[in-house]
Each structure stands twice: as structure tokens, then as C-alpha cells.
Design a protein around this motif. Structure first.
Motif, mmCIF file in Angstrom:
data_model
loop_
_atom_site.group_PDB
_atom_site.id
_atom_site.type_symbol
_atom_site.label_atom_id
_atom_site.label_comp_id
_atom_site.label_asym_id
_atom_site.label_seq_id
_atom_site.Cartn_x
_atom_site.Cartn_y
_atom_site.Cartn_z
ATOM 1 N N GLU A 1 0.851 -1.192 0.000
ATOM 2 C CA GLU A 1 0.000 0.000 0.000
ATOM 3 C C GLU A 1 0.886 1.241 0.000
ATOM 4 O O GLU A 1 1.932 1.263 0.643
ATOM 5 N N THR A 2 0.454 2.274 -0.725
ATOM 6 C CA THR A 2 1.227 3.511 -0.826
ATOM 7 C C THR A 2 0.420 4.684 -0.294
ATOM 8 O O THR A 2 -0.766 4.815 -0.577
ATOM 9 N N VAL A 3 1.106 5.539 0.469
ATOM 10 C CA VAL A 3 0.516 6.789 0.938
ATOM 11 C C VAL A 3 1.438 7.920 0.510
ATOM 12 O O VAL A 3 2.639 7.912 0.801
ATOM 13 N N LEU A 4 0.875 8.881 -0.187
ATOM 14 C CA LEU A 4 1.602 10.070 -0.612
ATOM 15 C C LEU A 4 1.339 11.158 0.422
ATOM 16 O O LEU A 4 0.173 11.440 0.738
ATOM 17 N N PHE B 1 -6.305 16.241 -12.706
ATOM 18 C CA PHE B 1 -5.562 15.030 -12.375
ATOM 19 C C PHE B 1 -6.032 14.486 -11.039
ATOM 20 O O PHE B 1 -6.169 15.215 -10.066
ATOM 21 N N SER B 2 -6.292 13.185 -10.980
ATOM 22 C CA SER B 2 -6.662 12.569 -9.697
ATOM 23 C C SER B 2 -5.587 11.563 -9.318
ATOM 24 O O SER B 2 -4.963 10.955 -10.178
ATOM 25 N N MET B 3 -5.389 11.394 -8.051
ATOM 26 C CA MET B 3 -4.390 10.451 -7.546
ATOM 27 C C MET B 3 -5.059 9.100 -7.297
ATOM 28 O O MET B 3 -4.834 8.456 -6.276
ATOM 29 N N GLN B 4 -5.870 8.679 -8.229
ATOM 30 C CA GLN B 4 -6.636 7.443 -8.088
ATOM 31 C C GLN B 4 -5.722 6.248 -7.817
ATOM 32 O O GLN B 4 -4.723 6.055 -8.500
ATOM 33 N N GLY B 5 -6.077 5.486 -6.792
ATOM 34 C CA GLY B 5 -5.312 4.294 -6.452
ATOM 35 C C GLY B 5 -4.209 4.529 -5.442
ATOM 36 O O GLY B 5 -3.553 3.591 -5.011
ATOM 37 N N VAL B 6 -4.003 5.790 -5.050
ATOM 38 C CA VAL B 6 -2.958 6.116 -4.075
ATOM 39 C C VAL B 6 -3.618 6.849 -2.913
ATOM 40 O O VAL B 6 -4.393 7.779 -3.110
ATOM 41 N N HIS B 7 -3.320 6.428 -1.700
ATOM 42 C CA HIS B 7 -3.829 7.098 -0.513
ATOM 43 C C HIS B 7 -3.010 8.373 -0.290
ATOM 44 O O HIS B 7 -1.852 8.452 -0.694
ATOM 45 N N THR B 8 -3.608 9.346 0.374
ATOM 46 C CA THR B 8 -2.888 10.577 0.702
ATOM 47 C C THR B 8 -3.081 10.894 2.179
ATOM 48 O O THR B 8 -4.080 10.496 2.786
ATOM 49 N N ALA C 1 0.376 6.214 10.204
ATOM 50 C CA ALA C 1 -0.827 5.783 10.921
ATOM 51 C C ALA C 1 -1.851 5.201 9.948
ATOM 52 O O ALA C 1 -2.479 4.178 10.236
ATOM 53 N N LEU C 2 -2.011 5.831 8.794
ATOM 54 C CA LEU C 2 -2.937 5.322 7.778
ATOM 55 C C LEU C 2 -2.510 3.938 7.302
ATOM 56 O O LEU C 2 -3.333 3.033 7.167
ATOM 57 N N LEU C 3 -1.224 3.752 7.072
ATOM 58 C CA LEU C 3 -0.733 2.429 6.657
ATOM 59 C C LEU C 3 -1.009 1.382 7.730
ATOM 60 O O LEU C 3 -1.388 0.251 7.408
ATOM 61 N N ALA C 4 -0.830 1.750 8.994
ATOM 62 C CA ALA C 4 -1.107 0.807 10.083
ATOM 63 C C ALA C 4 -2.581 0.411 10.076
ATOM 64 O O ALA C 4 -2.922 -0.767 10.247
ATOM 65 N N THR C 5 -3.460 1.383 9.837
ATOM 66 C CA THR C 5 -4.889 1.109 9.770
ATOM 67 C C THR C 5 -5.215 0.205 8.578
ATOM 68 O O THR C 5 -5.974 -0.749 8.702
ATOM 69 N N LEU C 6 -4.636 0.518 7.447
ATOM 70 C CA LEU C 6 -4.877 -0.297 6.242
ATOM 71 C C LEU C 6 -4.394 -1.716 6.443
ATOM 72 O O LEU C 6 -5.059 -2.673 6.044
#
Length: 125
Positions: free
Chosen positions: A78-81, A97-104, A113-118
Motif C-alpha cells: 500500500e502507498t501513501v503520498l 488530475f486525480s491520484m486514483q489508487g494512491v492514498h494521501t 498511521a494510515l498504513l497501520a490502519t490499512l
């Protein structure tokens, strides 16, 4: 874990890439390859790309960042920008432009923290 000019560090089970210099087409593509190789080598399940140091992101660089996240997902990561400046966000929205498929997330801490939740929701499935 650094072959190019952008360091990619392993922090626990997460890769952290902090881009502190403007990217041209060549360096953006080299960064993408370095990230994918680091994922393969470390088998990391999470990637945080920090773009706090970027004053400008054109459509090519935005596409490279988004595609890198989508490629990482295909590899199980999983990727978070994080760290997108308001001007960069506004420019990308104006260009459609949308960052579709990438979390921010706002910053590195929130990205981790978001990665830990995911991860926990994914492990619970």
C-alpha cells in the motif's frame, strides 16, 4: 537502499522515500524503478512517499507517483503520498488530475498511521 538520488529507507516494515529535490522526467522514472526494486528486495507492505520538498509537480511527475503507487499495490504494498503543498494540490485539481489508487495524508506521521490502519483491516479480512 539507495541507488539513485532519492533515499529510500526501511522503517519497520515500511519504506519511506522523502523527495527533497525537484524531479525531472529522467529522475522521476529512476525513482519509480528504485522504489519498485526496494519493494521487491525488502518485501515491505507499506510505502510512504513524502513530497514535502517539491514546490511543483507537473502532470508527468504526478503520473509517475500515482503509477508507482499502483505498481506497488500490484506487488502487495500500500502507498501513501504525504506532504502535498496546497499549491500542488490546487494545480493538480485544476489540471483534472486525480491520484486514483494512491492514498494521501497530510504528513509522514499521518501516513504511517494510515498504513497501520490499512494493514490491520487487511489482516482482519
Amino acid at each position: 537502499m539507495q541507488s539513485g538520488m532519492i533515499p529510500i529507507l526501511k522503517v519497520g516494515g515500511i519504506l519511506l522515500a522523502s523527495i527533497q529535490t525537484e524531479l525531472n522526467d529522467t529522475s522521476a522514472q529512476a525513482f519509480q524503478q528504485d522504489v519498485l526494486k526496494a519493494i521487491e528486495r525488502t518485501r515491505s507492505r507499506g510505502l510512504v512517499i513524502d513530497i514535502t520538498g517539491l514546490d511543483m509537480v507537473d502532470t508527468f511527475v504526478a503520473r509517475i507517483l500515482t503509477d508507482s503507487g499502483r505498481m506497488a499495490k500490484l506487488m502487495g504494498t500500500e502507498t501513501v503520498l504525504v506532504g502535498m503543498r496546497p499549491e500542488v494540490a490546487a494545480t493538480l485539481v485544476r489540471m483534472g488530475f486525480s491520484m486514483q489508487g494512491v492514498h494521501t495524508a497530510l504528513n509522514v506521521d499521518e501516513g504511517m498511521a494510515l498504513l497501520a490502519t490499512l494493514r490491520s483491516s487487511r489482516d482482519g479480512e
